[in-house]
Structure formats: C-alpha cells, structure tokens
Motif scaffolding. Structure first.
Motif, PDB file in Angstrom:
ATOM      1  N   ARG A   1      35.028  13.105  40.874  1.00  0.00           N
ATOM      2  CA  ARG A   1      36.072  13.825  40.553  1.00  0.00           C
ATOM      3  C   ARG A   1      36.772  13.301  39.112  1.00  0.00           C
ATOM      4  NH1 ARG A   1      36.866  14.068  45.686  1.00  0.00           N
ATOM      5  NH2 ARG A   1      38.580  12.834  45.704  1.00  0.00           N
ATOM      6  N   ILE A   2      36.973  14.280  38.282  1.00  0.00           N
ATOM      7  CA  ILE A   2      37.500  13.779  37.119  1.00  0.00           C
ATOM      8  C   ILE A   2      38.708  14.971  36.722  1.00  0.00           C
ATOM      9  CG2 ILE A   2      37.237  13.590  34.336  1.00  0.00           C
ATOM     10  CD1 ILE A   2      34.321  13.093  34.901  1.00  0.00           C
ATOM     11  N   ARG A   3      39.776  14.344  35.955  1.00  0.00           N
ATOM     12  CA  ARG A   3      40.694  15.157  35.767  1.00  0.00           C
ATOM     13  C   ARG A   3      41.534  14.847  34.502  1.00  0.00           C
ATOM     14  NH1 ARG A   3      38.655  17.154  39.406  1.00  0.00           N
ATOM     15  NH2 ARG A   3      39.519  18.283  41.166  1.00  0.00           N
ATOM     16  N   VAL A   4      41.555  15.625  33.744  1.00  0.00           N
ATOM     17  CA  VAL A   4      41.816  15.309  32.081  1.00  0.00           C
ATOM     18  C   VAL A   4      42.989  16.263  31.467  1.00  0.00           C
ATOM     19  CG1 VAL A   4      41.109  15.022  29.831  1.00  0.00           C
ATOM     20  CG2 VAL A   4      39.597  14.591  31.449  1.00  0.00           C
ATOM     21  N   THR A   5      43.865  15.588  31.152  1.00  0.00           N
ATOM     22  CA  THR A   5      45.153  16.375  30.483  1.00  0.00           C
ATOM     23  C   THR A   5      45.515  15.758  29.245  1.00  0.00           C
ATOM     24  OG1 THR A   5      47.381  17.119  31.002  1.00  0.00           O
ATOM     25  CG2 THR A   5      46.910  14.878  31.647  1.00  0.00           C
ATOM     26  N   PHE A   6      45.868  16.791  28.228  1.00  0.00           N
ATOM     27  CA  PHE A   6      46.300  16.534  26.842  1.00  0.00           C
ATOM     28  C   PHE A   6      46.710  17.763  26.433  1.00  0.00           C
ATOM     29  CE2 PHE A   6      41.819  17.669  26.527  1.00  0.00           C
ATOM     30  CZ  PHE A   6      41.787  18.470  25.497  1.00  0.00           C
ATOM     31  N   ASP A   7      47.425  17.675  25.263  1.00  0.00           N
ATOM     32  CA  ASP A   7      48.001  18.984  24.636  1.00  0.00           C
ATOM     33  C   ASP A   7      46.804  19.586  23.808  1.00  0.00           C
ATOM     34  OD1 ASP A   7      48.970  21.102  22.933  1.00  0.00           O
ATOM     35  OD2 ASP A   7      50.768  19.783  22.457  1.00  0.00           O
ATOM     36  N   PRO A   8      46.205  20.795  23.996  1.00  0.00           N
ATOM     37  CA  PRO A   8      44.940  21.124  23.496  1.00  0.00           C
ATOM     38  C   PRO A   8      44.987  21.971  22.146  1.00  0.00           C
ATOM     39  CG  PRO A   8      45.617  22.761  25.392  1.00  0.00           C
ATOM     40  CD  PRO A   8      46.623  21.619  25.392  1.00  0.00           C
ATOM     41  N   ARG A   9      46.478  22.125  21.744  1.00  0.00           N
ATOM     42  CA  ARG A   9      46.618  23.115  20.578  1.00  0.00           C
ATOM     43  C   ARG A   9      46.008  22.661  19.271  1.00  0.00           C
ATOM     44  NH1 ARG A   9      52.962  23.365  21.300  1.00  0.00           N
ATOM     45  NH2 ARG A   9      52.821  21.276  21.909  1.00  0.00           N
ATOM     46  N   GLY A  10      46.025  21.331  19.047  1.00  0.00           N
ATOM     47  CA  GLY A  10      45.331  20.807  17.706  1.00  0.00           C
ATOM     48  C   GLY A  10      43.798  21.261  17.897  1.00  0.00           C
ATOM     49  N   LEU A  11      43.303  20.815  18.897  1.00  0.00           N
ATOM     50  CA  LEU A  11      41.595  21.085  18.928  1.00  0.00           C
ATOM     51  C   LEU A  11      41.454  22.502  18.880  1.00  0.00           C
ATOM     52  CD1 LEU A  11      40.272  18.674  21.910  1.00  0.00           C
ATOM     53  CD2 LEU A  11      39.360  19.059  19.468  1.00  0.00           C
ATOM     54  N   LEU A  12      42.087  23.253  19.589  1.00  0.00           N
ATOM     55  CA  LEU A  12      42.140  24.861  19.386  1.00  0.00           C
ATOM     56  C   LEU A  12      42.172  25.264  18.323  1.00  0.00           C
ATOM     57  CD1 LEU A  12      43.824  25.922  22.844  1.00  0.00           C
ATOM     58  CD2 LEU A  12      41.217  25.580  22.413  1.00  0.00           C
ATOM     59  N   ALA A  13      43.347  24.959  17.487  1.00  0.00           N
ATOM     60  CA  ALA A  13      43.301  25.329  16.169  1.00  0.00           C
ATOM     61  C   ALA A  13      42.381  24.524  15.173  1.00  0.00           C
ATOM     62  CB  ALA A  13      44.711  24.908  15.595  1.00  0.00           C
ATOM     63  N   GLY A  14      41.676  23.484  15.290  1.00  0.00           N
ATOM     64  CA  GLY A  14      40.835  23.143  14.809  1.00  0.00           C
ATOM     65  C   GLY A  14      39.445  23.814  15.031  1.00  0.00           C
ATOM     66  N   PHE A  15      39.166  24.239  16.169  1.00  0.00           N
ATOM     67  CA  PHE A  15      37.875  24.966  16.567  1.00  0.00           C
ATOM     68  C   PHE A  15      37.955  26.428  15.889  1.00  0.00           C
ATOM     69  CE2 PHE A  15      37.564  22.703  20.826  1.00  0.00           C
ATOM     70  CZ  PHE A  15      36.632  21.636  20.084  1.00  0.00           C
ATOM     71  N   GLU A  16      39.070  27.015  15.748  1.00  0.00           N
ATOM     72  CA  GLU A  16      39.352  28.191  15.258  1.00  0.00           C
ATOM     73  C   GLU A  16      39.016  28.264  13.658  1.00  0.00           C
ATOM     74  OE1 GLU A  16      40.142  32.216  15.580  1.00  0.00           O
ATOM     75  OE2 GLU A  16      40.050  30.722  17.213  1.00  0.00           O
ATOM     76  N   LYS A  17      39.564  27.098  13.104  1.00  0.00           N
ATOM     77  CA  LYS A  17      39.152  26.869  11.666  1.00  0.00           C
ATOM     78  C   LYS A  17      37.978  26.936  11.428  1.00  0.00           C
ATOM     79  CE  LYS A  17      43.645  25.272  10.323  1.00  0.00           C
ATOM     80  NZ  LYS A  17      44.431  23.937   9.883  1.00  0.00           N
ATOM     81  N   LYS A  18      37.107  25.990  12.314  1.00  0.00           N
ATOM     82  CA  LYS A  18      35.432  25.981  12.037  1.00  0.00           C
ATOM     83  C   LYS A  18      34.922  26.919  12.302  1.00  0.00           C
ATOM     84  CE  LYS A  18      32.307  22.418  13.573  1.00  0.00           C
ATOM     85  NZ  LYS A  18      31.660  21.517  14.702  1.00  0.00           N
ATOM     86  N   SER A  19      35.191  27.879  13.010  1.00  0.00           N
ATOM     87  CA  SER A  19      34.360  29.221  13.237  1.00  0.00           C
ATOM     88  C   SER A  19      34.379  30.228  12.161  1.00  0.00           C
ATOM     89  CB  SER A  19      34.458  29.491  14.635  1.00  0.00           C
ATOM     90  OG  SER A  19      35.807  30.004  14.737  1.00  0.00           O
TER      91      SER A  19
ATOM     92  N   ALA B   1      40.687  18.010  14.640  1.00  0.00           N
ATOM     93  CA  ALA B   1      42.116  17.934  14.898  1.00  0.00           C
ATOM     94  C   ALA B   1      42.813  16.362  14.681  1.00  0.00           C
ATOM     95  CB  ALA B   1      42.067  18.361  16.232  1.00  0.00           C
ATOM     96  N   PRO B   2      44.068  16.392  14.498  1.00  0.00           N
ATOM     97  CA  PRO B   2      44.467  14.965  14.661  1.00  0.00           C
ATOM     98  C   PRO B   2      44.451  14.434  16.122  1.00  0.00           C
ATOM     99  CG  PRO B   2      46.245  16.629  13.956  1.00  0.00           C
ATOM    100  CD  PRO B   2      44.912  17.467  14.514  1.00  0.00           C
ATOM    101  N   PRO B   3      44.526  12.958  16.392  1.00  0.00           N
ATOM    102  CA  PRO B   3      44.135  12.448  17.484  1.00  0.00           C
ATOM    103  C   PRO B   3      45.148  13.073  18.582  1.00  0.00           C
ATOM    104  CG  PRO B   3      44.397  10.818  15.939  1.00  0.00           C
ATOM    105  CD  PRO B   3      44.558  11.872  15.261  1.00  0.00           C
ATOM    106  N   ALA B   4      44.328  12.895  19.801  1.00  0.00           N
ATOM    107  CA  ALA B   4      45.296  13.820  20.991  1.00  0.00           C
ATOM    108  C   ALA B   4      45.285  12.695  21.791  1.00  0.00           C
ATOM    109  CB  ALA B   4      44.372  15.039  21.583  1.00  0.00           C
ATOM    110  N   PRO B   5      46.410  12.347  22.319  1.00  0.00           N
ATOM    111  CA  PRO B   5      46.691  11.405  23.319  1.00  0.00           C
ATOM    112  C   PRO B   5      46.242  12.180  24.715  1.00  0.00           C
ATOM    113  CG  PRO B   5      48.748  11.556  21.985  1.00  0.00           C
ATOM    114  CD  PRO B   5      47.855  12.773  21.482  1.00  0.00           C
ATOM    115  N   THR B   6      45.438  11.267  25.388  1.00  0.00           N
ATOM    116  CA  THR B   6      44.866  11.993  26.526  1.00  0.00           C
ATOM    117  C   THR B   6      45.065  10.912  27.634  1.00  0.00           C
ATOM    118  OG1 THR B   6      43.301  12.931  25.132  1.00  0.00           O
ATOM    119  CG2 THR B   6      42.523  12.762  27.353  1.00  0.00           C
ATOM    120  N   ALA B   7      45.043  11.558  28.936  1.00  0.00           N
ATOM    121  CA  ALA B   7      45.094  10.792  30.259  1.00  0.00           C
ATOM    122  C   ALA B   7      43.744  11.271  30.951  1.00  0.00           C
ATOM    123  CB  ALA B   7      46.252  11.130  31.194  1.00  0.00           C
ATOM    124  N   ASN B   8      43.087  10.525  31.545  1.00  0.00           N
ATOM    125  CA  ASN B   8      41.761  10.824  32.079  1.00  0.00           C
ATOM    126  C   ASN B   8      42.038  10.086  33.539  1.00  0.00           C
ATOM    127  OD1 ASN B   8      38.982  10.102  33.200  1.00  0.00           O
ATOM    128  ND2 ASN B   8      38.427  11.380  31.646  1.00  0.00           N
TER     129      ASN B   8
END
Length: 122
Positions: free
Chosen positions: A104-122, A86-93
C-alpha cells in the motif's frame, strides 16, 4: 541465500529506481495487488501503479529526500518532488510492506503547481 529487504530498504530502493526511470526494479518491489492513493489519482494493481509512476516520471527531475522514518512494516518518506513543470512540491509518502513487497502507498502533497504545469505543457 536470499535475504528479505526491510521496509526502509524497500522504500530507499523504490525511490532510487523511480528517480532513475528503472521501472523493472520498481516492479520487483511492488506486490501484485499494490494499492495506491495519491493527490493526482489512484491505482489498483501493479500495472496501474507502474503506469502512474511512468506518467509522472516523464516530468520527474529529482526526488530530494529530506527524511525517512520506518517502524516495522511502515515507512514514511518526506521529500521534495522536483519536476520540469512546477516548483518543488513538499511530499509525504507512506508505504506498508507485506511479505517483502510494497502493498500500500499513500501520497499527499499540494498538486496545484503540477496541475498548472501540466496545463501549460499541453
């Protein structure tokens, strides 16, 4: 003599080790009961947390840290999560440290690019 790392140092070591695939170092930074909540899932305890990091680590290319802010036991790291799927995902941790370990760890980013990339990979 042992010295306890600051929260900022723990965060720096965590990201460096994760990017390198050094999960034994990551293990040593996490509290046994670490609690993780992120855009792609949750994890309770060290084994689940490491499992999630290993899973994303399979497609991780680079963690491009843009800024890190620490205030006592709290650390926020702003970075681009660069993967092979996926394209780089701006992320806050956000991390909270207790007794010298990441608890404790909390992470937020827009996961749509990664999810689409995982879908294509499988």
């Amino acid at each position: 003599m042992t010295t306890t790392k600051t929260a900022r140092e723990l965060a720096e070591t965590y990201f460096t080790a994760w990017e390198a695939g050094d999960f034994e170092t990551v293990r040593g930074l996490l509290a046994e009961d670490v609690d993780f909540v992120g855009a792609l899932g949750t994890a309770s305890g060290i084994e689940e947390a490491l499992g999630g990091l290993r899973g994303l680590g399979q497609v991780l290319e680079k963690i491009d840290v843009k800024a890190r802010v620490a205030d006592g036991d709290e650390v926020i790291t702003w970075f681009e999560l660069c993967t092979t799927v996926a394209p780089p995902a701006p992320t806050a941790n956000w991390m909270h440290v207790e007794n010298g370990r990441i608890a404790r760890i909390r992470v937020t980013f827009d996961p749509r690019g990664l999810l689409a990339g995982f879908e294509k990979k499988s």
